[in-house]
Design an enzyme around this catalytic site. Structure first.
Site, short mmCIF file in Angstrom:
data_model
loop_
_atom_site.label_atom_id
_atom_site.label_comp_id
_atom_site.label_asym_id
_atom_site.label_seq_id
_atom_site.Cartn_x
_atom_site.Cartn_y
_atom_site.Cartn_z
N ASP A 1 58.70 29.01 -4.12
CA ASP A 1 57.32 29.47 -3.94
C ASP A 1 57.15 30.11 -2.57
OD1 ASP A 1 54.36 29.41 -4.72
OD2 ASP A 1 54.34 28.27 -2.84
N GLU B 1 57.66 35.95 -12.37
CA GLU B 1 58.43 34.72 -12.60
C GLU B 1 59.75 35.05 -13.31
OE1 GLU B 1 54.56 31.74 -12.93
OE2 GLU B 1 55.37 32.73 -14.72
N HIS C 1 74.68 53.28 -14.24
CA HIS C 1 74.64 53.16 -15.69
C HIS C 1 73.98 51.85 -16.12
CE1 HIS C 1 77.76 50.07 -15.73
NE2 HIS C 1 78.38 50.79 -14.81
N ASP D 1 58.37 26.05 -12.27
CA ASP D 1 57.05 25.49 -12.58
C ASP D 1 56.28 26.38 -13.56
OD1 ASP D 1 55.47 27.49 -11.09
OD2 ASP D 1 56.32 26.54 -9.31
N GLU E 1 84.50 55.30 -11.77
CA GLU E 1 84.51 54.08 -10.97
C GLU E 1 85.89 53.85 -10.37
OE1 GLU E 1 82.20 50.68 -10.03
OE2 GLU E 1 83.46 52.07 -8.94
N ASP F 1 60.56 31.29 -8.72
CA ASP F 1 59.11 31.39 -8.84
C ASP F 1 58.72 32.85 -8.65
OD1 ASP F 1 56.55 30.58 -9.26
OD2 ASP F 1 56.25 29.67 -7.29
#
Length: 376
Positions: free
Chosen positions: A124, A50, A184, A74, A258, A9
Site C-alpha cells: 500500500d 490492483e 513484440h 487485500d 534478437e 496493491d
C-alpha cells in the site's frame, strides 16, 4: 529462491483517477525483501491498478527464479477472480487477468489469499508513493506549458507527450528520424521467462491481442512513414498488425533480430546459470563474451549501429515504427543515450511496450519515452 511471498496493491484517487500500484516480493520467511515494484500508471480504476500490482509482483518473482508463489492481497475481487471463484465482467480487466494467468502458468504452484488492508501496508505504501508521482507529472506539464509561453527551453521527462514538446534544449540541429521502438507481443517462451533469441515461437492469443492494441495506439498517432521489423515471427506478426492499421509499408531488416543465445536458447535464467555457472556470470558482466555457441552483446551492438545508420538514411526526418526484441531495443536506447553496456542489465522492457528514440542528422540523439504500456 524457490519459494516467495508476493504482496500487491493498487489505488486510484478518484476511481477512475490518478492511479498507481505497488508490489513487494518477500522470501519464504516473510521478513527478507527480495524485490519492490511501483509505478504511476495514469488515469485508471482501483481494480485495474490492483491487477497491475499483481502482474508486477508475479513478474518480479519469475525474474528471481521462484517456483512457488503465495500471493497476499487485500483486494477481494482480484483474489476471487484469480482463484476462479468469481467471473470477470469488466472488459478493462480481462486482458490484465489473462496476463496474470499467463505468468501464473510459469510457476509450479501459485496460491491467492485475501488479507486485511492493515496486513498489506508495505505494498500500500509503494502504491501511494507511485500515485504521489502524478502530482510531479502535473507540475512538469505546467512548467513545460509555461516555458513554451515564455519562449524558454524546458527539459522534459518521459511522462510528457513527445509530440508536444520541442527538443531544442538538447542542442541537436535539424529534423530527427524518430524511431518508435515496439517490442513484440507475448510468446510461450516469454510467459516462462526463457531465453528466446533465434528461436521462432509464435505469438500467444494474448500476444496477438497486445499487437492489435499497440497497432490501434500507433494508428491514432498517425504521421508514420513505415514499419520495419525483425524477421522473427513474433516480431513480424506484431509489425504486420501495425503496418495494416497504419496502412504503410512493412520492411524486414535482418539486423533487428534478437541476440543469438546459442546453447542457452529456451533455458530460464536459473537453468543457464546452473548449466554454465562461470560463463553465465562472466557473460552478465562483460558484453564481449558470447553465449555458448551464440553471440555477444558487443556483436549485437555492431549490427544495431548499422541498422540505425540505415534507418536514418532511409527515413530522414520521418517517424518509423521499429518492431524488435529486448536487446536490439535496449541497444538503440543505449546508442541514443550515449551510455555504456550497464543499461542492458538495468533497464526493464515489458512485452509490447513502446520506447521512442530520435537520431538527428548532425549526430545528436535523444530518448523521448521508455517502456510505455498504457495502451495495453
Amino acid at each position: 529462491m524457490s519459494e516467495v511471498i508476493v504482496e500487491a496493491d493498487g489505488g486510484s484517487r478518484g476511481n477512475p483517477g490518478p492511479a498507481g500500484y505497488g508490489a513487494v516480493v518477500f522470501a519464504a520467511d516473510h521478513v527478507r525483501v527480495l524485490a519492490e515494484r511501483k509505478e504511476f500508471i495514469g488515469v485508471a480504476t482501483n481494480n485495474v491498478a490492483e491487477y497491475r500490482g499483481l502482474i508486477a509482483g508475479l513478474a518480479a518473482s519469475a525474474e528471481l527464479g521462484a517456483r512457488v508463489v503465495t500471493v497476499r492481497m487485500d483486494s477481494k475481487l482480484v483474489v476471487e477472480q484469480m482463484s476462479g471463484r468469481w467471473k470477470i465482467k469488466h472488459a478493462s480487466m480481462i486482458p490484465l487477468a489473462e496476463q496474470a494467468r499467463a505468468l501464473v502458468a510459469g510457476f509450479d504452484r501459485v496460491s491467492f489469499t485475501w488479507i486485511p488492508r492493515a496486513e498489506n501496508s508495505h505494498a500500500d505504501r509503494l502504491a501511494n508513493e507511485a500515485m504521489d508521482d502524478s502530482a510531479l507529472t502535473a507540475t512538469v506539464r505546467e512548467a513545460v506549458a509555461a516555458g513554451h509561453a515564455a519562449g524558454d527551453e524546458v527539459a522534459v521527462p518521459k511522462s510528457v507527450d513527445p509530440n508536444k514538446v520541442s527538443p531544442g534544449w538538447t542542442g541537436a540541429v535539424g529534423k530527427p528520424t524518430r524511431l518508435l521502438l515496439l517490442r513484440h507481443g507475448q510468446t510461450a517462451l516469454s510467459v516462462e521467462r526463457r531465453y528466446s533469441g533465434r528461436g521462432n515461437p509464435p505469438l500467444t492469443d494474448l500476444g496477438r491481442e497486445q499487437a492489435e492494441r499497440a497497432a490501434k495506439m500507433l494508428a491514432a498517432k498517425g504521421d508514420i512513414a513505415a514499419v520495419v521489423s525483425s524477421p522473427l515471427q513474433r516480431a513480424r506478426s506484431t509489425a504486420e498488425a501495425a503496418a495494416t492499421a497504419l496502412d504503410v509499408p512493412l520492411r524486414i531488416l535482418d539486423g533487428l533480430t534478437e541476440t543469438d543465445f546459442g546453447d542457452w536458447e529456451g533455458l530460464t535464467f536459473a537453468e543457464a546459470a546452473q548449466r554454465d555457472p562461470i560463463l553465465h556470470r562472466d557473460w552478465l558482466g562483460d558484453p564481449s563474451i558470447p553465449a555458448p555457441g551464440g553471440e555477444s552483446f558487443d556483436q549485437v551492438r555492431e549490427r544495431i549501429e548499422g541498422v540505425r545508420r540505415d534507418l536514418v538514411a532511409l527515413y530522414p526526418g520521418q517517424n518509423v515504427v521499429v518492431v524488435s526484441h529486448v536487446t536490439p531495443i535496449k541497444t538503440l536506447l543505449q546508442l541514443a543515450l550515449g551510455v555504456g553496456p550497464s543499461l542492458l542489465y538495468r533497464l526493464h522492457l515489458d512485452l509490447a511496450s513502446l520506447c521512442i528514440a530520435e537520431f538527428y542528422p548532425d549526430g545528436g540523439a535523444s530518448v523521448r519515452l521508455v517502456n510505455d504500456t498504457s495502451y495495453l
